[in-house]
Design an enzyme around this catalytic site. Structure first.
Site, short mmCIF file in Angstrom:
data_model
loop_
_atom_site.label_atom_id
_atom_site.label_comp_id
_atom_site.label_asym_id
_atom_site.label_seq_id
_atom_site.Cartn_x
_atom_site.Cartn_y
_atom_site.Cartn_z
CG HIS A 357 45.25 33.58 36.74
ND1 HIS A 357 46.19 34.02 35.83
CD2 HIS A 357 44.39 34.60 36.93
CE1 HIS A 357 45.86 35.25 35.47
NE2 HIS A 357 44.79 35.63 36.11
CB CYS A 669 39.69 43.90 41.00
SG CYS A 669 40.42 43.92 39.36
C1 PEP Z 1 44.99 41.70 37.75
O1 PEP Z 1 45.73 41.59 36.77
O2 PEP Z 1 45.29 42.37 38.76
C2 PEP Z 1 43.70 40.99 37.79
C3 PEP Z 1 42.84 41.20 38.76
O3 PEP Z 1 43.44 40.11 36.81
P1 PEP Z 1 44.09 38.66 36.70
O4 PEP Z 1 44.80 38.37 38.00
O5 PEP Z 1 42.97 37.72 36.44
O6 PEP Z 1 45.01 38.79 35.56
#
Ligand code: PEP
Ligand code: MG
Length: 750
Positions: A357, A669
């Site tokens: 993240h 996303c």
């Molecule tokens: C994903 O897993 O692609 C996502 C958008 O969520 P995160 O990156 O916050 O786990």
């Protein structure tokens, strides 16, 4: 033989100095195999040679000896990466006589490469005067020993000690976490406070400081456990003992009690810490037993580490007087959030994965970033370097010519940026007139997304975690209402998809430590919130209350759903929250609810859940991690984390098909939706809603406007037949290049 093997490993691991360890190794190996000579050579890839590091039996006594990769039997073993067992070395066609070694007395020759994760670190050789072939058992014994030696050498080299006679490190490589070029001074974040600098101060809120201290103790314990586990595979067990001691001391009720008591007497947590640690360390220092006396230093180190956690549990803005390239051990969202954006030219994170993240946040902020280069033990503060976020390279001693070249690239980058930004307001429509919905990913940190709300079609992913991570306790319902209301109010009347709390994995709350063997497979996302319906209900109520009387429509997104029971439980709680809010706020609206499709099991269940949900958002970051069984945060396996892996494409195709068939609106996303290569493929696969970081909006809109959907469909249908991710990448790259867009992936170079 097993006993001898253990004996050698044990003796080697007991020695702290690596050079001595190599000496012990050659000595003991000779004894175990009953041979007269054992020698270790290490590879110097820069100079294309093997350097003699330790020997028993060779008469060489000069300062340096090296053998070219293409010279003699040792070179042969290096080139072929295979053991070599020769009864009479001097008649082998590759034999080369090195007069300075005095090895002409030896005939029998057995050598094996020292290999660590496919890299040849060197060669270990056994020699004997008598002409004879070594036995199979001896050969496999040496191979096993070389594997152990490889771990030792690799771990030393990972610490920056290359163990070579001459090695000027001018370029180190890591992985690109965010494209872009940064040129400037390195700063290693040496803002670590010193215990001796803590000044006396009176506490204002005793309970708050007690809580602050306990959070720091928990964070420190967690860190020690992590470090201990990390070092567990190393040979040097001594290093582990210190973490055991720290853990023991921190779990000792006496130390905790003394710290709390000191705060209750009226001192701030940091001042209390300094006094108690100094008292303990003085007590150890006065002991007559030398061993115990030396523990005084350990106690001071423990205090120092606790102070670090004390200060880092609160987000503090780091003061910098000039822009820098920030070097951190492991980038965290909190750390990144604490450095002012205008002072950050680039980021180098020594550990972590490109899809952590923190890396996503660095991309959201558009900060050129590299993860995993070997910079340890390089005293680099203030040194001017070049960070190439496209290739993942860090140039530590750039020549003037390199400076000029990179400066030129940076200028080109700026040119491209200003060109695409000048067209930012134009719609995202393909050449053949298909409109694409562009949504924003936001919430992870202090990015400037709000500016973009007018340029996009809404918020596709609002990550709610950060407002939880930056607090000292779970935020109250009212606090959350305020945060969510701001987001909805800013979003210019467009829909906002808010994701419920997705902690666990690499996002833990400082006030709610989670300790798990496999956090990404554990208590994460919806699993955590369903186990804490109180927290879930508060959040859902807060979201619904925040949406009352807002122009923007709220949609609720559930992370990490892996089965229908989880979805049903979450839906029941959402219904409950709605009724609770409706009691006092009759104008409340029932929001649409969707799931993150990021656990592969849900691909197969889409037809089953179609009538339970209103939309799907594909989280390619986790979907890739779980589909390929590759930890998105682990730099050791980053190369296997292939975002355009053929299986990922096939999964995406299936998701798109199932959603279309069941009439479920679907967006993407994950980071793939903000990557030009990924966007070509996603459009070709039939996705028309993409959610991305604000930093990508201009580029992606531009790429879409130059692309032809019919061609992309053809491109995707070819891509899904390719066996390698690299084939897929090349296919998409050629398309970009054909439209003069290659610079979006890599300007100038290549
Ligand atoms: C994903 O897993 O692609 C996502 C958008 O969520 P995160 O990156 O916050 O786990
Ligand atoms: Mg995810």
């Amino acid at each position: 033989m097993l006993n001898q093997l253990r004996d050698i490993v044990e003796h080697v691991s007991r020695v702290e100095d690596i050079y001595q360890a190599l000496e012990v190794f050659v000595e003991r190996t000779c004894d175990a195999i009953n041979s007269e000579c054992c020698t270790i050579y290490l590879s110097n890839h820069q100079k294309q040679r093997l350097e003699l590091m330790a020997t028993k039996g060779l008469t060489f006594s000069g300062k340096q000896l090296h053998i070219g990769f293409n010279e003699g039997l040792v070179g042969l073993v290096h080139r072929t990466a295979k053991p070599l067992n020769v009864a009479q070395a001097s008649i082998h066609p590759d034999y080369k006589f090195f007069p300075q070694l005095g090895e002409d007395v030896y005939q029998a020759f057995l050598a094996t490469p020292i290999v660590y994760r496919k890299r040849i670190l060197g060669v270990v050789v056994i020699q004997q005067k008598k002409t004879r072939l070594f036995s199979d058992t001896e050969e496999s014994f040496l191979v096993t020993l070389a594997a152990q030696l490889a771990v030792l050498i690799a771990s030393e080299q990972q610490q920056g000690n290359w163990l070579l006679q001459e090695r000027k490190i001018s370029v180190v490589s890591g992985l690109s976490a965010c494209n872009g070029i940064a040129i400037g001074p390195i700063w290693q974040g040496n803002y670590e406070p010193s215990l001796s600098d803590v000044a006396p101060a009176s506490v204002i809120d005793i309970e708050r400081d007690k809580e602050w201290l306990l959070v720091a103790v928990e964070s420190a314990l967690k860190e020690f456990r992590r470090l201990r586990k990390q070092l567990d595979s190393d040979l040097n067990k001594d290093a582990l003992a210190i973490f055991d001691l720290f853990t023991h001391l921190l779990n000792d009720p006496k130390l905790r009690g003394d710290l709390i008591q000191q705060i209750e007497k009226g001192d701030t947590a940091d001042w209390a810490l300094r006094q108690v640690i100094e008292r303990y360390s003085a007590r150890f220092g006065r002991m007559t037993d030398v061993y115990l006396q030396q523990r005084a230093q350990d106690v001071r180190e423990l205090g120092q580490r606790l102070l670090y956690f004390l200060y880092h549990s609160q987000s503090q803005e780091i003061q910098l007087d000039k822009p820098v390239i920030f070097v951190v051990n492991e980038l965290t969202t909190t750390l990144l959030a604490s450095v002012p954006r205008d002072k950050l030219l680039g980021v180098i994170s020594l550990q972590g994965g490109v899809n952590s993240h923190a890396a996503i946040l660095s991309r959201a902020l558009g900060i050129p970033s590299v993860i995993g280069p070997n910079l340890k033990n390089i005293d680099a503060d203030d040194r001017h370097i070049i960070l190439d976020g496209y290739s993942g390279e860090v140039l530590l001693d750039p020549t003037e010519q390199e400076m000029v070249e990179y400066q030129k690239l940076q200028d080109e980058e700026l040119e491209v940026r200003s060109m695409v930004e000048s067209e930012l307001y134009l719609p995202a429509v393909t050449v053949d007139k298909t409109p694409i919905t562009i949504l924003l990913n936001t919430g992870l940190g202090p990015d400037d997304s709000y500016f973009y709300f007018n340029l996009v079609d809404g918020v596709g992913l609002y990550r709610t975690e950060i407002s939880f991570i930056l607090k000292q306790a779970f935020p109250s319902e009212d606090e959350q209402v305020e945060i969510y209301r701001k987001v909805l109010a800013c979003s210019a009347g467009k829909p906002v998809v808010m994701r419920t709390l997705d902690i666990g994995g690499d996002k833990s709350l400082p006030y709610f430590p989670m300790e798990e063997e496999n956090p990404f497979l554990g208590w994460r996302g919806i699993r955590f919130t369903l186990d804490h319906p109180d927290i879930f209900l508060i959040q859902i109520r807060a979201m619904m209350r925040a949406a009352i009387a807002q122009k923007s429509e709220l949609k609720v997104l559930l992370p990490m759903i892996s089965g229908v029971p989880e979805l049903d439980s979450a839906l029941a709680l959402i219904a409950q929250a709605y009724h609770e809010v409706a009691l006092t706020h009759p104008r409340v609206k029932k929001p649409q609810v969707g799931i993150m499709l990021e656990v592969p099991s849900m691909i197969y269940l889409l037809p089953v859940i179609a009538d339970r949900i209103d939309f799907v958002s594909v989280g390619t970051n986790d979907l890739t991690q779980y589909l390929l069984a590759v930890d998105r945060n682990n730099s050791q396996v980053s190369e296997l984390y292939e975002v355009v892996h053929p299986s990922v494409l096939l999964a995406l195709k299936q998701i798109q098909g199932a959603c279309e068939h069941a009439n479920i609106p679907v967006s993407v996303c994950g980071e793939l939706a903000g990557d030009p290569i990924g966007v070509l493929l996603l459009l070709g696969l039939g996705f028309t809603q993409l959610s991305m970081n604000s930093a990508n909006v201009a580029n992606i809109k531009y790429v879409i406007r130059q692309s032809n959907l019919k061609e992309l469909e053809e491109l995707a249908s070819q891509a899904i037949t390719k066996p390698y991710a690299s084939n897929v990448y090349e296919l998409a790259f050629d398309y970009l290049e054909g439209r003069g867009l290659a610079g979006f992936v890599r300007p100038g170079k290549h």
